[in-house]
Enzyme design. Sequence first.
Site, PDB file in Angstrom:
ATOM      1  N   ASP A  34      -7.897  -5.341  -0.142  1.00 14.15           N
ATOM      2  CA  ASP A  34      -8.321  -6.207  -1.258  1.00 14.15           C
ATOM      3  C   ASP A  34      -7.920  -7.661  -1.098  1.00 14.15           C
ATOM      4  OD1 ASP A  34      -7.577  -3.373  -3.195  1.00 14.15           O
ATOM      5  OD2 ASP A  34      -9.573  -4.206  -2.856  1.00 14.15           O
ATOM      6  N   HIS A  83       0.863  -1.188   0.000  1.00 13.93           N
ATOM      7  CA  HIS A  83       0.000   0.000   0.000  1.00 13.93           C
ATOM      8  C   HIS A  83       0.896   1.233   0.000  1.00 13.93           C
ATOM      9  CE1 HIS A  83      -3.183   2.832   1.107  1.00 13.93           C
ATOM     10  NE2 HIS A  83      -4.023   1.894   0.711  1.00 13.93           N
TER      11      HIS A  83
HETATM   12  C1  SDX Z   1      -6.236   0.018  -2.927  1.00 13.92           C
HETATM   13  O1  SDX Z   1      -4.490   4.574  -2.108  1.00 13.92           O
HETATM   14  C2  SDX Z   1      -5.389   3.925  -1.495  1.00 13.92           C
HETATM   15  O2  SDX Z   1      -5.746   4.231  -0.342  1.00 13.92           O
HETATM   16  C3  SDX Z   1      -6.001   2.741  -2.245  1.00 13.92           C
HETATM   17  C4  SDX Z   1      -6.980   1.899  -1.452  1.00 13.92           C
HETATM   18  C5  SDX Z   1      -8.270   2.640  -1.199  1.00 13.92           C
HETATM   19  O3  SDX Z   1      -9.002   2.244  -0.270  1.00 13.92           O
HETATM   20  O4  SDX Z   1      -8.611   3.539  -2.008  1.00 13.92           O
HETATM   21  O5  SDX Z   1      -6.411   1.505  -0.218  1.00 13.92           O
HETATM   22  C6  SDX Z   1      -7.373   0.646  -2.227  1.00 13.92           C
HETATM   23  O6  SDX Z   1      -5.999   0.329  -4.065  1.00 13.92           O
HETATM   24  C7  SDX Z   1      -5.355  -0.942  -2.172  1.00 13.92           C
HETATM   25  C8  SDX Z   1      -4.124  -1.421  -3.014  1.00 13.92           C
HETATM   26  C9  SDX Z   1      -4.592  -2.528  -3.947  1.00 13.92           C
HETATM   27  N1  SDX Z   1      -3.546  -2.872  -4.911  1.00 13.92           N
HETATM   28  C10 SDX Z   1      -2.893  -4.062  -4.829  1.00 13.92           C
HETATM   29  O7  SDX Z   1      -3.054  -4.882  -3.951  1.00 13.92           O
HETATM   30  C11 SDX Z   1      -1.945  -4.318  -6.001  1.00 13.92           C
HETATM   31  C12 SDX Z   1      -0.617  -4.856  -5.476  1.00 13.92           C
HETATM   32  N2  SDX Z   1       0.011  -3.797  -4.739  1.00 13.92           N
HETATM   33  C13 SDX Z   1       1.058  -3.032  -5.386  1.00 13.92           C
HETATM   34  O8  SDX Z   1       0.907  -2.874  -6.760  1.00 13.92           O
HETATM   35  C14 SDX Z   1       1.474  -1.789  -4.614  1.00 13.92           C
HETATM   36  O9  SDX Z   1       1.689  -2.193  -3.338  1.00 13.92           O
HETATM   37  C15 SDX Z   1       0.552  -0.591  -4.602  1.00 13.92           C
HETATM   38  C16 SDX Z   1       0.169  -0.160  -5.975  1.00 13.92           C
HETATM   39  C17 SDX Z   1      -0.673  -0.850  -3.820  1.00 13.92           C
HETATM   40  C18 SDX Z   1       1.308   0.535  -3.897  1.00 13.92           C
HETATM   41  O10 SDX Z   1       2.234   0.969  -4.753  1.00 13.92           O
HETATM   42  P1  SDX Z   1       3.456   1.871  -4.244  1.00 13.92           P
HETATM   43  O11 SDX Z   1       3.357   2.435  -2.904  1.00 13.92           O
HETATM   44  O12 SDX Z   1       3.699   2.795  -5.347  1.00 13.92           O
HETATM   45  O13 SDX Z   1       4.489   0.786  -4.044  1.00 13.92           O
HETATM   46  P2  SDX Z   1       5.739   0.723  -4.892  1.00 13.92           P
HETATM   47  O14 SDX Z   1       5.289   0.338  -6.245  1.00 13.92           O
HETATM   48  O15 SDX Z   1       6.523   1.980  -4.720  1.00 13.92           O
HETATM   49  O16 SDX Z   1       6.464  -0.488  -4.141  1.00 13.92           O
HETATM   50  C19 SDX Z   1       7.537  -0.259  -3.291  1.00 13.92           C
HETATM   51  C20 SDX Z   1       8.361  -1.515  -3.484  1.00 13.92           C
HETATM   52  C21 SDX Z   1       8.686  -1.765  -4.946  1.00 13.92           C
HETATM   53  O17 SDX Z   1       9.906  -2.488  -4.984  1.00 13.92           O
HETATM   54  P3  SDX Z   1      11.287  -1.636  -5.275  1.00 13.92           P
HETATM   55  O18 SDX Z   1      11.027  -0.835  -6.533  1.00 13.92           O
HETATM   56  O19 SDX Z   1      11.483  -0.778  -4.042  1.00 13.92           O
HETATM   57  O20 SDX Z   1      12.314  -2.730  -5.441  1.00 13.92           O
HETATM   58  O21 SDX Z   1       7.608  -2.653  -3.044  1.00 13.92           O
HETATM   59  C22 SDX Z   1       7.367  -3.507  -4.139  1.00 13.92           C
HETATM   60  C23 SDX Z   1       7.602  -2.705  -5.403  1.00 13.92           C
HETATM   61  O22 SDX Z   1       8.022  -3.537  -6.467  1.00 13.92           O
HETATM   62  N3  SDX Z   1       5.969  -3.923  -4.040  1.00 13.92           N
HETATM   63  C24 SDX Z   1       5.564  -5.165  -4.220  1.00 13.92           C
HETATM   64  C25 SDX Z   1       4.181  -5.129  -4.001  1.00 13.92           C
HETATM   65  N4  SDX Z   1       3.799  -3.887  -3.708  1.00 13.92           N
HETATM   66  C26 SDX Z   1       4.919  -3.130  -3.747  1.00 13.92           C
HETATM   67  N5  SDX Z   1       6.228  -6.298  -4.552  1.00 13.92           N
HETATM   68  C27 SDX Z   1       5.474  -7.416  -4.659  1.00 13.92           C
HETATM   69  N6  SDX Z   1       4.152  -7.465  -4.454  1.00 13.92           N
HETATM   70  C28 SDX Z   1       3.472  -6.348  -4.131  1.00 13.92           C
HETATM   71  N7  SDX Z   1       2.155  -6.385  -3.930  1.00 13.92           N
END
Ligand code: SDX
Length: 394
Positions: free
Chosen positions: A328, A270
Amino acid sequence: QHGVFAYDPGFLSTASCASSITYIDGDKGLLYYRGYPIEQLAQHSDFLEVAYLLINGELPTAEQKAQFVSTVKEHTMLHDLMSNFYRGFRRDAHPMAVMVGVVGAMSAFYRDSSDAFDPAQRDIAAFRLLAKVPTIAAWSYKYNIGQPFMYPQNRFSYAENFLYMMFATPCEEYQPNPVLARALERIFILHADHEQNASSSTVRVAGSSGANPFACIAAGIASLWGPLHGGANEATLNMLEQIGDEKRIGEFIERAKDKTDSFRLMGFGHRVYKNMDPRAAIMRETCHEVLNELGLNDDPLFKLALKLEKIALEDDYFVKKKLYPNVDFYSGIVMRAMGIPNSMFTAIFALARTAGWTAQWMEMIASPEHKIARPRQLYVGPARRDYVPIDKRV
Ligand code: SDX
Protein backbone atom coordinates in the site's frame (compact mmCIF):
# COMPACT_ATOMS: atom_id res chain seq x y z
CA GLN A 1 -3.84 -19.23 20.18
CA HIS A 2 -4.06 -16.08 18.04
CA GLY A 3 -5.81 -13.01 19.30
CA VAL A 4 -9.31 -13.50 20.64
CA PHE A 5 -9.83 -17.16 19.90
CA ALA A 6 -7.96 -20.43 19.76
CA TYR A 7 -8.09 -22.30 16.48
CA ASP A 8 -9.89 -25.57 16.81
CA PRO A 9 -9.56 -28.29 14.13
CA GLY A 10 -13.01 -27.43 12.77
CA PHE A 11 -12.01 -23.84 12.23
CA LEU A 12 -8.61 -24.69 10.76
CA SER A 13 -10.17 -27.13 8.31
CA THR A 14 -12.38 -24.41 6.92
CA ALA A 15 -11.31 -20.82 7.21
CA SER A 16 -7.62 -20.64 8.02
CA CYS A 17 -6.52 -23.85 6.41
CA ALA A 18 -4.16 -25.65 4.09
CA SER A 19 -4.47 -24.02 0.70
CA SER A 20 -2.71 -24.48 -2.63
CA ILE A 21 -3.37 -21.00 -3.99
CA THR A 22 -0.80 -18.53 -2.60
CA TYR A 23 2.55 -19.06 -0.89
CA ILE A 24 4.27 -16.34 1.13
CA ASP A 25 7.71 -16.51 2.77
CA GLY A 26 7.64 -13.43 5.02
CA ASP A 27 11.30 -13.65 6.03
CA LYS A 28 12.57 -13.89 2.47
CA GLY A 29 9.90 -11.62 0.96
CA LEU A 30 8.60 -14.26 -1.45
CA LEU A 31 5.11 -14.36 -2.95
CA TYR A 32 3.98 -17.11 -5.37
CA TYR A 33 0.53 -17.59 -6.96
CA ARG A 34 0.12 -21.34 -7.56
CA GLY A 35 3.93 -21.59 -7.51
CA TYR A 36 4.64 -18.74 -9.95
CA PRO A 37 6.71 -15.84 -8.50
CA ILE A 38 4.79 -12.56 -8.38
CA GLU A 39 7.67 -10.81 -10.18
CA GLN A 40 7.27 -13.06 -13.25
CA LEU A 41 3.48 -12.77 -13.31
CA ALA A 42 3.66 -8.98 -12.93
CA GLN A 43 6.10 -8.79 -15.83
CA HIS A 44 4.62 -11.30 -18.29
CA SER A 45 0.97 -11.97 -17.44
CA ASP A 46 -2.30 -10.04 -17.41
CA PHE A 47 -5.03 -9.90 -14.79
CA LEU A 48 -7.56 -12.30 -16.31
CA GLU A 49 -4.83 -14.86 -16.96
CA VAL A 50 -3.81 -14.55 -13.28
CA ALA A 51 -7.47 -14.86 -12.23
CA TYR A 52 -7.67 -18.07 -14.30
CA LEU A 53 -4.48 -19.34 -12.61
CA LEU A 54 -5.75 -18.55 -9.09
CA ILE A 55 -9.14 -20.20 -9.70
CA ASN A 56 -8.06 -23.20 -11.82
CA GLY A 57 -4.55 -23.85 -10.52
CA GLU A 58 -2.73 -23.74 -13.86
CA LEU A 59 -1.84 -21.11 -16.45
CA PRO A 60 -4.36 -21.40 -19.33
CA THR A 61 -3.50 -22.54 -22.84
CA ALA A 62 -4.20 -19.93 -25.51
CA GLU A 63 -7.57 -21.59 -26.20
CA GLN A 64 -8.52 -21.82 -22.52
CA LYS A 65 -7.58 -18.18 -22.02
CA ALA A 66 -9.62 -17.01 -25.02
CA GLN A 67 -12.65 -18.96 -23.74
CA PHE A 68 -12.22 -17.58 -20.19
CA VAL A 69 -11.92 -13.97 -21.38
CA SER A 70 -14.90 -14.30 -23.69
CA THR A 71 -17.05 -15.75 -20.89
CA VAL A 72 -16.06 -12.91 -18.55
CA LYS A 73 -17.05 -10.46 -21.29
CA GLU A 74 -20.51 -12.07 -21.52
CA HIS A 75 -21.13 -10.92 -17.95
CA THR A 76 -19.76 -7.36 -17.80
CA MET A 77 -23.23 -5.70 -17.99
CA LEU A 78 -25.12 -5.15 -14.74
CA HIS A 79 -28.87 -5.87 -14.45
CA ASP A 80 -30.35 -2.48 -15.32
CA LEU A 81 -32.27 -2.26 -12.03
CA MET A 82 -28.98 -2.40 -10.13
CA SER A 83 -28.18 1.13 -11.24
CA ASN A 84 -31.06 2.25 -8.99
CA PHE A 85 -29.08 1.25 -5.88
CA TYR A 86 -26.64 4.09 -6.48
CA ARG A 87 -29.38 6.70 -6.22
CA GLY A 88 -30.07 5.60 -2.66
CA PHE A 89 -26.62 6.82 -1.60
CA ARG A 90 -25.52 10.38 -0.84
CA ARG A 91 -23.38 11.77 -3.65
CA ASP A 92 -20.37 11.81 -1.32
CA ALA A 93 -20.77 8.17 -0.24
CA HIS A 94 -17.39 6.46 0.02
CA PRO A 95 -16.93 4.08 -2.95
CA MET A 96 -16.23 1.21 -0.53
CA ALA A 97 -19.59 1.80 1.19
CA VAL A 98 -21.24 1.67 -2.23
CA MET A 99 -19.36 -1.47 -3.23
CA VAL A 100 -20.33 -3.31 -0.05
CA GLY A 101 -23.95 -2.44 -0.81
CA VAL A 102 -24.09 -3.05 -4.54
CA VAL A 103 -21.95 -6.23 -4.61
CA GLY A 104 -24.09 -7.55 -1.76
CA ALA A 105 -27.19 -6.66 -3.79
CA MET A 106 -25.97 -8.98 -6.58
CA SER A 107 -27.26 -11.77 -4.30
CA ALA A 108 -30.78 -10.46 -4.92
CA PHE A 109 -30.40 -10.51 -8.70
CA TYR A 110 -28.27 -13.41 -9.84
CA ARG A 111 -30.12 -16.24 -8.17
CA ASP A 112 -29.08 -18.84 -10.77
CA SER A 113 -25.52 -18.51 -9.43
CA SER A 114 -26.21 -18.33 -5.72
CA ASP A 115 -26.16 -21.97 -4.65
CA ALA A 116 -22.66 -22.41 -3.19
CA PHE A 117 -23.00 -26.20 -3.24
CA ASP A 118 -23.74 -26.41 -6.99
CA PRO A 119 -20.45 -26.47 -8.97
CA ALA A 120 -22.09 -25.10 -12.13
CA GLN A 121 -23.58 -22.17 -10.18
CA ARG A 122 -20.23 -21.55 -8.50
CA ASP A 123 -18.57 -21.17 -11.90
CA ILE A 124 -21.16 -18.64 -13.09
CA ALA A 125 -20.83 -16.74 -9.81
CA ALA A 126 -17.06 -16.53 -10.35
CA PHE A 127 -17.47 -15.15 -13.87
CA ARG A 128 -20.10 -12.66 -12.75
CA LEU A 129 -17.89 -11.40 -9.92
CA LEU A 130 -14.81 -10.96 -12.13
CA ALA A 131 -16.92 -9.30 -14.82
CA LYS A 132 -19.16 -7.00 -12.79
CA VAL A 133 -17.08 -5.74 -9.87
CA PRO A 134 -15.05 -3.34 -12.10
CA THR A 135 -18.30 -1.88 -13.45
CA ILE A 136 -19.68 -1.50 -9.92
CA ALA A 137 -16.46 0.17 -8.76
CA ALA A 138 -16.24 2.58 -11.70
CA TRP A 139 -19.91 3.52 -11.35
CA SER A 140 -19.38 4.39 -7.68
CA TYR A 141 -16.83 6.97 -8.89
CA LYS A 142 -19.12 8.29 -11.63
CA TYR A 143 -21.91 8.62 -9.08
CA ASN A 144 -19.58 10.57 -6.75
CA ILE A 145 -18.71 13.11 -9.46
CA GLY A 146 -22.20 13.36 -10.97
CA GLN A 147 -21.27 11.97 -14.37
CA PRO A 148 -23.34 9.38 -16.27
CA PHE A 149 -22.45 5.72 -15.90
CA MET A 150 -20.30 4.45 -18.77
CA TYR A 151 -21.16 0.93 -19.87
CA PRO A 152 -18.37 -1.64 -20.24
CA GLN A 153 -16.86 -1.92 -23.71
CA ASN A 154 -15.94 -5.50 -24.53
CA ARG A 155 -13.50 -4.40 -27.22
CA PHE A 156 -11.12 -3.32 -24.44
CA SER A 157 -8.83 -5.37 -22.19
CA TYR A 158 -9.77 -5.66 -18.52
CA ALA A 159 -7.73 -2.64 -17.37
CA GLU A 160 -8.54 -0.57 -20.47
CA ASN A 161 -12.22 -1.20 -19.82
CA PHE A 162 -11.88 -0.02 -16.23
CA LEU A 163 -10.08 3.17 -17.32
CA TYR A 164 -12.83 3.71 -19.91
CA MET A 165 -15.65 3.32 -17.36
CA MET A 166 -13.80 5.65 -14.98
CA PHE A 167 -12.78 8.46 -17.32
CA ALA A 168 -14.82 8.34 -20.55
CA THR A 169 -17.92 10.51 -20.98
CA PRO A 170 -20.71 10.23 -23.58
CA CYS A 171 -19.51 13.47 -25.14
CA GLU A 172 -16.24 12.43 -26.70
CA GLU A 173 -14.05 9.59 -27.88
CA TYR A 174 -11.86 7.99 -25.17
CA GLN A 175 -8.87 5.77 -25.90
CA PRO A 176 -7.11 4.36 -22.80
CA ASN A 177 -3.39 5.12 -22.61
CA PRO A 178 -1.72 1.72 -23.23
CA VAL A 179 1.13 2.44 -20.77
CA LEU A 180 -1.36 3.28 -18.02
CA ALA A 181 -3.50 0.27 -18.89
CA ARG A 182 -0.47 -2.01 -18.68
CA ALA A 183 0.48 -0.48 -15.32
CA LEU A 184 -3.08 -0.98 -14.07
CA GLU A 185 -3.06 -4.64 -15.17
CA ARG A 186 0.10 -5.02 -13.08
CA ILE A 187 -1.49 -3.28 -10.09
CA PHE A 188 -4.48 -5.65 -10.37
CA ILE A 189 -2.09 -8.65 -10.50
CA LEU A 190 -0.18 -7.47 -7.42
CA HIS A 191 -3.43 -7.18 -5.44
CA ALA A 192 -5.10 -10.36 -6.72
CA ASP A 193 -4.48 -12.63 -3.75
CA HIS A 194 -2.45 -12.81 -0.57
CA GLU A 195 -3.06 -16.02 1.39
CA GLN A 196 -5.08 -15.78 4.63
CA ASN A 197 -5.28 -12.00 5.09
CA ALA A 198 -8.17 -10.53 7.07
CA SER A 199 -10.54 -10.08 4.14
CA SER A 200 -9.84 -13.50 2.59
CA SER A 201 -10.43 -15.13 5.97
CA THR A 202 -13.68 -13.15 6.19
CA VAL A 203 -14.82 -14.53 2.84
CA ARG A 204 -13.87 -18.07 3.89
CA VAL A 205 -15.65 -17.87 7.23
CA ALA A 206 -18.76 -16.26 5.73
CA GLY A 207 -18.74 -18.72 2.81
CA SER A 208 -18.24 -21.77 5.05
CA SER A 209 -21.93 -21.66 5.99
CA GLY A 210 -22.89 -22.05 2.31
CA ALA A 211 -23.99 -18.42 2.18
CA ASN A 212 -24.68 -16.59 -1.07
CA PRO A 213 -21.30 -16.03 -2.80
CA PHE A 214 -22.02 -12.37 -3.63
CA ALA A 215 -22.88 -11.65 0.00
CA CYS A 216 -19.62 -13.34 1.07
CA ILE A 217 -17.56 -11.19 -1.30
CA ALA A 218 -19.37 -8.12 0.08
CA ALA A 219 -18.21 -9.22 3.55
CA GLY A 220 -14.64 -9.37 2.22
CA ILE A 221 -14.99 -5.84 0.82
CA ALA A 222 -16.13 -4.61 4.22
CA SER A 223 -13.08 -6.14 5.94
CA LEU A 224 -10.65 -4.86 3.30
CA TRP A 225 -11.89 -1.27 3.85
CA GLY A 226 -10.17 -0.97 7.22
CA PRO A 227 -7.11 1.37 7.35
CA LEU A 228 -4.98 -1.44 8.78
CA HIS A 229 -5.76 -3.54 5.68
CA GLY A 230 -6.67 -2.43 2.16
CA GLY A 231 -7.73 1.01 3.36
CA ALA A 232 -4.03 1.69 4.03
CA ASN A 233 -3.44 2.77 0.41
CA GLU A 234 -5.83 5.68 0.81
CA ALA A 235 -4.48 6.36 4.32
CA THR A 236 -0.89 6.39 2.99
CA LEU A 237 -1.71 9.07 0.39
CA ASN A 238 -3.56 11.12 2.99
CA MET A 239 -0.50 10.78 5.29
CA LEU A 240 1.94 11.84 2.53
CA GLU A 241 -0.26 14.85 1.72
CA GLN A 242 -0.31 15.67 5.47
CA ILE A 243 3.51 15.42 5.71
CA GLY A 244 3.73 17.65 2.65
CA ASP A 245 7.42 18.50 2.96
CA GLU A 246 10.58 16.40 3.44
CA LYS A 247 11.46 18.62 6.39
CA ARG A 248 8.46 17.20 8.30
CA ILE A 249 9.32 13.51 7.76
CA GLY A 250 11.21 13.30 11.06
CA GLU A 251 8.17 14.59 12.94
CA PHE A 252 5.97 11.79 11.58
CA ILE A 253 8.65 9.13 12.12
CA GLU A 254 8.85 10.21 15.77
CA ARG A 255 5.03 10.17 16.10
CA ALA A 256 5.04 6.59 14.79
CA LYS A 257 7.82 5.55 17.16
CA ASP A 258 6.20 7.24 20.16
CA LYS A 259 2.84 5.86 19.06
CA THR A 260 1.46 9.38 19.52
CA ASP A 261 -2.33 9.06 19.36
CA SER A 262 -1.66 5.50 18.08
CA PHE A 263 -0.29 6.96 14.81
CA ARG A 264 1.27 4.42 12.48
CA LEU A 265 3.32 4.98 9.36
CA MET A 266 0.74 4.00 6.78
CA GLY A 267 1.98 1.63 4.08
CA PHE A 268 4.66 0.29 6.45
CA GLY A 269 4.79 -3.01 8.32
CA HIS A 270 3.10 -6.32 7.73
CA ARG A 271 1.96 -9.27 9.84
CA VAL A 272 3.77 -11.73 7.59
CA TYR A 273 6.52 -9.84 5.70
CA LYS A 274 9.49 -9.16 7.95
CA ASN A 275 11.38 -8.17 4.82
CA MET A 276 10.44 -5.96 1.86
CA ASP A 277 6.99 -6.82 0.52
CA PRO A 278 7.90 -7.94 -3.03
CA ARG A 279 4.83 -6.12 -4.31
CA ALA A 280 6.10 -2.80 -2.91
CA ALA A 281 9.30 -3.05 -4.95
CA ILE A 282 7.33 -3.75 -8.14
CA MET A 283 4.92 -0.93 -7.29
CA ARG A 284 7.84 1.48 -6.83
CA GLU A 285 9.10 0.54 -10.32
CA THR A 286 5.60 1.02 -11.72
CA CYS A 287 5.56 4.47 -10.14
CA HIS A 288 8.69 5.40 -12.07
CA GLU A 289 7.17 4.08 -15.34
CA VAL A 290 3.81 5.83 -15.01
CA LEU A 291 5.24 9.15 -13.78
CA ASN A 292 7.73 9.06 -16.64
CA GLU A 293 4.95 8.37 -19.17
CA LEU A 294 2.96 11.29 -17.79
CA GLY A 295 5.95 13.65 -17.59
CA LEU A 296 5.60 13.79 -13.80
CA ASN A 297 9.09 12.62 -12.85
CA ASP A 298 9.29 15.41 -10.32
CA ASP A 299 6.07 14.35 -8.61
CA PRO A 300 6.63 15.78 -5.10
CA LEU A 301 4.68 13.00 -3.34
CA PHE A 302 6.74 10.27 -5.01
CA LYS A 303 9.95 12.03 -4.03
CA LEU A 304 8.58 12.41 -0.50
CA ALA A 305 7.68 8.69 -0.36
CA LEU A 306 11.15 7.66 -1.57
CA LYS A 307 12.74 9.90 1.07
CA LEU A 308 10.40 8.63 3.81
CA GLU A 309 11.22 5.02 2.90
CA LYS A 310 14.96 5.76 3.00
CA ILE A 311 14.83 7.56 6.37
CA ALA A 312 12.57 4.95 7.98
CA LEU A 313 14.72 2.05 6.78
CA GLU A 314 17.76 3.69 8.36
CA ASP A 315 15.93 4.15 11.67
CA ASP A 316 16.60 1.60 14.42
CA TYR A 317 12.91 1.39 15.42
CA PHE A 318 11.81 0.24 11.96
CA VAL A 319 14.87 -1.94 11.42
CA LYS A 320 14.51 -3.73 14.77
CA LYS A 321 10.75 -4.26 14.31
CA LYS A 322 11.35 -5.32 10.68
CA LEU A 323 8.92 -2.75 9.35
CA TYR A 324 9.24 -2.34 5.58
CA PRO A 325 7.04 -0.72 2.95
CA ASN A 326 4.11 -2.94 1.99
CA VAL A 327 1.93 -3.10 -1.11
CA ASP A 328 0.00 0.00 0.00
CA PHE A 329 2.97 2.35 0.28
CA TYR A 330 3.44 3.24 -3.38
CA SER A 331 0.17 2.07 -4.95
CA GLY A 332 -1.70 5.27 -4.16
CA ILE A 333 0.96 7.42 -5.81
CA VAL A 334 0.63 5.47 -9.06
CA MET A 335 -3.15 5.58 -9.04
CA ARG A 336 -3.24 9.28 -8.12
CA ALA A 337 -0.89 10.02 -11.05
CA MET A 338 -3.41 8.24 -13.30
CA GLY A 339 -6.08 10.70 -12.13
CA ILE A 340 -7.74 8.23 -9.76
CA PRO A 341 -8.94 9.93 -6.53
CA ASN A 342 -7.68 8.68 -3.13
CA SER A 343 -11.19 7.48 -2.24
CA MET A 344 -11.07 4.97 -5.13
CA PHE A 345 -7.77 3.29 -4.18
CA THR A 346 -9.29 0.66 -1.89
CA ALA A 347 -12.14 0.07 -4.33
CA ILE A 348 -9.48 -0.86 -6.90
CA PHE A 349 -7.80 -3.11 -4.35
CA ALA A 350 -11.21 -4.80 -3.82
CA LEU A 351 -11.74 -5.12 -7.58
CA ALA A 352 -8.44 -6.99 -7.95
CA ARG A 353 -8.78 -9.02 -4.75
CA THR A 354 -12.14 -10.34 -5.97
CA ALA A 355 -10.10 -12.85 -8.02
CA GLY A 356 -8.34 -14.18 -4.91
CA TRP A 357 -11.44 -14.10 -2.74
CA THR A 358 -13.33 -16.05 -5.40
CA ALA A 359 -10.53 -18.62 -5.79
CA GLN A 360 -10.31 -19.10 -2.02
CA TRP A 361 -14.10 -19.33 -1.63
CA MET A 362 -14.25 -22.00 -4.37
CA GLU A 363 -11.33 -23.95 -2.84
CA MET A 364 -12.98 -23.87 0.57
CA ILE A 365 -16.57 -24.78 -0.46
CA ALA A 366 -15.49 -27.48 -2.92
CA SER A 367 -13.17 -29.17 -0.42
CA PRO A 368 -14.27 -32.72 0.53
CA GLU A 369 -13.27 -31.81 4.10
CA HIS A 370 -15.45 -28.70 4.03
CA LYS A 371 -16.97 -27.84 7.44
CA ILE A 372 -18.58 -24.67 8.69
CA ALA A 373 -16.10 -22.38 10.44
CA ARG A 374 -16.74 -22.48 14.18
CA PRO A 375 -13.79 -20.98 16.07
CA ARG A 376 -13.80 -21.33 19.89
CA GLN A 377 -12.73 -18.50 22.17
CA LEU A 378 -10.44 -18.51 25.21
CA TYR A 379 -13.01 -17.55 27.86
CA VAL A 380 -11.50 -15.02 30.28
CA GLY A 381 -14.75 -13.69 31.81
CA PRO A 382 -16.22 -14.20 35.33
CA ALA A 383 -16.84 -17.69 36.73
CA ARG A 384 -20.43 -18.92 37.34
CA ARG A 385 -22.45 -16.66 39.64
CA ASP A 386 -26.10 -16.18 40.66
CA TYR A 387 -28.48 -13.43 39.56
CA VAL A 388 -28.71 -10.37 41.85
CA PRO A 389 -32.09 -8.57 42.06
CA ILE A 390 -31.78 -4.92 41.04
CA ASP A 391 -32.64 -3.63 44.53
CA LYS A 392 -29.71 -5.62 45.93
CA ARG A 393 -27.12 -4.25 43.52
CA VAL A 394 -24.69 -1.58 44.63
C1 SDX B 1 -2.39 -5.12 3.74
O1 SDX B 1 -2.41 -9.65 5.71
C2 SDX B 1 -2.16 -9.28 4.53
O2 SDX B 1 -1.53 -10.01 3.73
C3 SDX B 1 -2.66 -7.89 4.13
C4 SDX B 1 -2.24 -7.41 2.76
C5 SDX B 1 -2.95 -8.18 1.66
O3 SDX B 1 -2.45 -8.16 0.52
O4 SDX B 1 -4.07 -8.68 1.92
O5 SDX B 1 -0.84 -7.54 2.59
C6 SDX B 1 -2.62 -5.95 2.55
O6 SDX B 1 -3.27 -4.96 4.54
C7 SDX B 1 -1.02 -4.54 3.97
C8 SDX B 1 -0.89 -3.78 5.34
C9 SDX B 1 -1.49 -2.40 5.17
N1 SDX B 1 -1.61 -1.72 6.46
C10 SDX B 1 -0.81 -0.66 6.76
O7 SDX B 1 0.09 -0.25 6.06
C11 SDX B 1 -1.16 0.02 8.09
C12 SDX B 1 0.11 0.29 8.88
N2 SDX B 1 0.65 -0.98 9.27
C13 SDX B 1 0.41 -1.45 10.62
O8 SDX B 1 -0.81 -1.06 11.17
C14 SDX B 1 0.80 -2.90 10.85
O9 SDX B 1 2.06 -3.03 10.36
C15 SDX B 1 -0.06 -4.00 10.27
C16 SDX B 1 -1.49 -3.85 10.67
C17 SDX B 1 0.02 -4.04 8.80
C18 SDX B 1 0.49 -5.32 10.80
O10 SDX B 1 0.14 -5.40 12.08
P1 SDX B 1 0.85 -6.44 13.06
O11 SDX B 1 1.67 -7.48 12.45
O12 SDX B 1 -0.21 -6.87 13.96
O13 SDX B 1 1.91 -5.54 13.66
P2 SDX B 1 1.89 -5.16 15.12
O14 SDX B 1 0.72 -4.28 15.30
O15 SDX B 1 1.99 -6.40 15.95
O16 SDX B 1 3.27 -4.35 15.17
C19 SDX B 1 4.40 -4.91 15.73
C20 SDX B 1 5.10 -3.69 16.30
C21 SDX B 1 4.19 -2.89 17.22
O17 SDX B 1 5.03 -2.23 18.16
P3 SDX B 1 5.21 -2.92 19.64
O18 SDX B 1 3.80 -3.16 20.16
O19 SDX B 1 5.99 -4.19 19.39
O20 SDX B 1 5.97 -1.86 20.40
O21 SDX B 1 5.45 -2.80 15.23
C22 SDX B 1 4.75 -1.58 15.38
C23 SDX B 1 3.60 -1.83 16.33
O22 SDX B 1 3.25 -0.66 17.04
N3 SDX B 1 4.27 -1.22 14.05
C24 SDX B 1 4.34 0.00 13.56
C25 SDX B 1 3.80 -0.10 12.27
N4 SDX B 1 3.42 -1.35 12.03
C26 SDX B 1 3.69 -2.05 13.16
N5 SDX B 1 4.80 1.17 14.08
C27 SDX B 1 4.72 2.25 13.27
N6 SDX B 1 4.23 2.23 12.02
C28 SDX B 1 3.75 1.08 11.49
N7 SDX B 1 3.26 1.06 10.26
